[in-house]
Design a protein around this motif. Sequence first.
Motif, PDB file in Angstrom:
ATOM      1  N   GLU A 185     -21.876   2.198   9.211  1.00  0.00           N
ATOM      2  CA  GLU A 185     -22.260   3.605   9.253  1.00  0.00           C
ATOM      3  C   GLU A 185     -22.270   4.177   7.845  1.00  0.00           C
ATOM      4  O   GLU A 185     -21.850   3.545   6.886  1.00  0.00           O
ATOM      5  CB  GLU A 185     -21.261   4.406  10.105  1.00  0.00           C
ATOM      6  CG  GLU A 185     -21.247   4.060  11.572  1.00  0.00           C
ATOM      7  CD  GLU A 185     -20.273   4.945  12.338  1.00  0.00           C
ATOM      8  OE1 GLU A 185     -20.670   5.457  13.388  1.00  0.00           O
ATOM      9  OE2 GLU A 185     -19.131   5.117  11.877  1.00  0.00           O
ATOM     10  N   SER A 237     -23.578   8.629  10.415  1.00  0.00           N
ATOM     11  CA  SER A 237     -24.845   8.177  11.001  1.00  0.00           C
ATOM     12  C   SER A 237     -24.957   6.673  10.788  1.00  0.00           C
ATOM     13  O   SER A 237     -24.411   6.135   9.818  1.00  0.00           O
ATOM     14  CB  SER A 237     -26.034   8.898  10.355  1.00  0.00           C
ATOM     15  OG  SER A 237     -26.159   8.531   8.999  1.00  0.00           O
ATOM     16  N   PRO A 238     -25.650   5.972  11.681  1.00  0.00           N
ATOM     17  CA  PRO A 238     -25.822   4.521  11.499  1.00  0.00           C
ATOM     18  C   PRO A 238     -26.681   4.238  10.271  1.00  0.00           C
ATOM     19  O   PRO A 238     -27.484   5.075   9.850  1.00  0.00           O
ATOM     20  CB  PRO A 238     -26.511   4.088  12.793  1.00  0.00           C
ATOM     21  CG  PRO A 238     -27.129   5.330  13.347  1.00  0.00           C
ATOM     22  CD  PRO A 238     -26.262   6.466  12.922  1.00  0.00           C
ATOM     23  N   THR A 265     -27.167  -5.439  15.186  1.00  0.00           N
ATOM     24  CA  THR A 265     -27.319  -4.004  15.476  1.00  0.00           C
ATOM     25  C   THR A 265     -28.157  -3.747  16.721  1.00  0.00           C
ATOM     26  O   THR A 265     -29.223  -4.329  16.902  1.00  0.00           O
ATOM     27  CB  THR A 265     -27.963  -3.285  14.275  1.00  0.00           C
ATOM     28  OG1 THR A 265     -27.093  -3.402  13.145  1.00  0.00           O
ATOM     29  CG2 THR A 265     -28.185  -1.804  14.576  1.00  0.00           C
ATOM     30  N   GLU A 266     -27.657  -2.871  17.559  1.00  0.00           N
ATOM     31  CA  GLU A 266     -28.420  -2.372  18.696  1.00  0.00           C
ATOM     32  C   GLU A 266     -28.888  -0.960  18.348  1.00  0.00           C
ATOM     33  O   GLU A 266     -28.077  -0.088  18.053  1.00  0.00           O
ATOM     34  CB  GLU A 266     -27.553  -2.348  19.958  1.00  0.00           C
ATOM     35  CG  GLU A 266     -27.151  -3.734  20.434  1.00  0.00           C
ATOM     36  CD  GLU A 266     -26.363  -3.678  21.737  1.00  0.00           C
ATOM     37  OE1 GLU A 266     -26.267  -2.575  22.324  1.00  0.00           O
ATOM     38  OE2 GLU A 266     -25.842  -4.723  22.148  1.00  0.00           O
ATOM     39  N   PHE A 267     -30.181  -0.755  18.396  1.00  0.00           N
ATOM     40  CA  PHE A 267     -30.747   0.527  17.978  1.00  0.00           C
ATOM     41  C   PHE A 267     -30.631   1.567  19.092  1.00  0.00           C
ATOM     42  O   PHE A 267     -30.928   1.283  20.252  1.00  0.00           O
ATOM     43  CB  PHE A 267     -32.210   0.357  17.580  1.00  0.00           C
ATOM     44  CG  PHE A 267     -32.402  -0.566  16.405  1.00  0.00           C
ATOM     45  CD1 PHE A 267     -32.272  -0.101  15.117  1.00  0.00           C
ATOM     46  CD2 PHE A 267     -32.701  -1.914  16.598  1.00  0.00           C
ATOM     47  CE1 PHE A 267     -32.449  -0.945  14.031  1.00  0.00           C
ATOM     48  CE2 PHE A 267     -32.874  -2.769  15.527  1.00  0.00           C
ATOM     49  CZ  PHE A 267     -32.744  -2.275  14.237  1.00  0.00           C
ATOM     50  N   GLU A 268     -30.228   2.749  18.695  1.00  0.00           N
ATOM     51  CA  GLU A 268     -30.094   3.860  19.635  1.00  0.00           C
ATOM     52  C   GLU A 268     -30.960   5.027  19.162  1.00  0.00           C
ATOM     53  O   GLU A 268     -30.930   5.385  17.982  1.00  0.00           O
ATOM     54  CB  GLU A 268     -28.628   4.301  19.712  1.00  0.00           C
ATOM     55  CG  GLU A 268     -28.390   5.510  20.599  1.00  0.00           C
ATOM     56  CD  GLU A 268     -26.957   5.983  20.538  1.00  0.00           C
ATOM     57  OE1 GLU A 268     -26.698   7.111  21.002  1.00  0.00           O
ATOM     58  OE2 GLU A 268     -26.100   5.250  20.015  1.00  0.00           O
ATOM     59  N   ARG A 269     -31.733   5.582  20.064  1.00  0.00           N
ATOM     60  CA  ARG A 269     -32.580   6.714  19.693  1.00  0.00           C
ATOM     61  C   ARG A 269     -31.729   7.981  19.594  1.00  0.00           C
ATOM     62  O   ARG A 269     -31.105   8.403  20.565  1.00  0.00           O
ATOM     63  CB  ARG A 269     -33.703   6.916  20.717  1.00  0.00           C
ATOM     64  CG  ARG A 269     -34.709   8.003  20.290  1.00  0.00           C
ATOM     65  CD  ARG A 269     -35.874   8.098  21.255  1.00  0.00           C
ATOM     66  NE  ARG A 269     -36.646   6.864  21.316  1.00  0.00           N
ATOM     67  CZ  ARG A 269     -37.554   6.505  20.409  1.00  0.00           C
ATOM     68  NH1 ARG A 269     -37.783   7.298  19.364  1.00  0.00           N
ATOM     69  NH2 ARG A 269     -38.213   5.371  20.537  1.00  0.00           N
ATOM     70  N   ILE A 270     -31.705   8.581  18.416  1.00  0.00           N
ATOM     71  CA  ILE A 270     -30.923   9.791  18.185  1.00  0.00           C
ATOM     72  C   ILE A 270     -31.804  11.027  18.294  1.00  0.00           C
ATOM     73  O   ILE A 270     -31.396  12.059  18.822  1.00  0.00           O
ATOM     74  CB  ILE A 270     -30.246   9.723  16.800  1.00  0.00           C
ATOM     75  CG1 ILE A 270     -29.338   8.485  16.727  1.00  0.00           C
ATOM     76  CG2 ILE A 270     -29.445  10.995  16.517  1.00  0.00           C
ATOM     77  CD1 ILE A 270     -28.833   8.179  15.340  1.00  0.00           C
ATOM     78  N   THR A 327     -36.412   8.481  15.523  1.00  0.00           N
ATOM     79  CA  THR A 327     -35.471   7.431  15.138  1.00  0.00           C
ATOM     80  C   THR A 327     -36.107   6.044  15.210  1.00  0.00           C
ATOM     81  O   THR A 327     -36.797   5.724  16.177  1.00  0.00           O
ATOM     82  CB  THR A 327     -34.234   7.445  16.054  1.00  0.00           C
ATOM     83  OG1 THR A 327     -33.681   8.756  16.097  1.00  0.00           O
ATOM     84  CG2 THR A 327     -33.170   6.487  15.527  1.00  0.00           C
ATOM     85  N   THR A 382     -36.252   2.374  16.121  1.00  0.00           N
ATOM     86  CA  THR A 382     -35.579   1.684  17.230  1.00  0.00           C
ATOM     87  C   THR A 382     -35.922   0.202  17.342  1.00  0.00           C
ATOM     88  O   THR A 382     -35.541  -0.451  18.316  1.00  0.00           O
ATOM     89  CB  THR A 382     -35.921   2.367  18.569  1.00  0.00           C
ATOM     90  OG1 THR A 382     -37.354   2.411  18.711  1.00  0.00           O
ATOM     91  CG2 THR A 382     -35.351   3.784  18.627  1.00  0.00           C
ATOM     92  N   THR A 383     -36.645  -0.330  16.356  1.00  0.00           N
ATOM     93  CA  THR A 383     -36.954  -1.768  16.396  1.00  0.00           C
ATOM     94  C   THR A 383     -36.667  -2.405  15.043  1.00  0.00           C
ATOM     95  O   THR A 383     -36.754  -1.763  13.990  1.00  0.00           O
ATOM     96  CB  THR A 383     -38.426  -2.033  16.750  1.00  0.00           C
ATOM     97  OG1 THR A 383     -39.265  -1.575  15.671  1.00  0.00           O
ATOM     98  CG2 THR A 383     -38.809  -1.334  18.050  1.00  0.00           C
TER      99      THR A 383
END
Length: 252
Positions: free
Chosen positions: A106, A129-130, A156-161, A165, A167-168
């Motif tokens: 982070e 934040s990531p 890392t697993e992407f999370e939509r903030i 964001t 995400t891939t």
Amino acid sequence: MKNKTVVRSMDILNLFLENPELTFQEIIDLSQIPKTSVYRMLLTLEEMGFVEKGKDSKYRLGLLFLTYGNLVASRLNLRQIAFDIMQELHKELKEAINLIVRQGDETIYIEKVDVYQKVRLYTAVGRRSPLYAGACARAILSFLPDQEIETYLNKTEFERIATGTITTKEELLRSISDARVNGYTISHSELEDYTSAIAAPILDFKGEVVGGLSIAGIEANYQDENIEFYAQKVMKAADEISYKLGYTKPPQ
């Protein structure tokens, strides 16, 4: 509500502020904590590296505190060096200026200047934040060694903030590649909708990235020719901070 065990552990650690070394009995006497509790907490603190027990059976602060101390000192130094430059940039542009550092996977905001900005943004000192989300965080990620980036991407697993964001993995790699070519990163609606940021990396005397500096504001202001204008401003400011940290390339 405070956790009793954590509070008591801190009470024990605080004893070493005035005492470089203490016996088990001295810790009990000074802390007024029951013997069995002190024993359990000292075992845990020793396992975690917060204290160490010498051959003389006396307890001392562990080397972990030296690591933390150096980390805090380096961050305070960065903050102090950057602050005047951030203020000057903010007075000129009237946009929020953010300073972040890495903390594991982070980033954390350690300074922000936004006195003249009419609309307050999501950013705040202490916010995390990531590494993949937002221009400022990616300014750090993009300039890490290739192996570190690869390791990070693989776990890392992407999370939509927010709506923009990343995400891939593929999209993130493109952004990293662009950043290394351009020298800056840009984000639109990644941490909060309708906001944008342009950021540049801060390097230390070894040429390693130690922070990120960003200009941030309402998305409508970060379009077309304004992108290059803000990019040049933030890169110049980041270069000035890097130079003061010992990076050998003088600011342009």
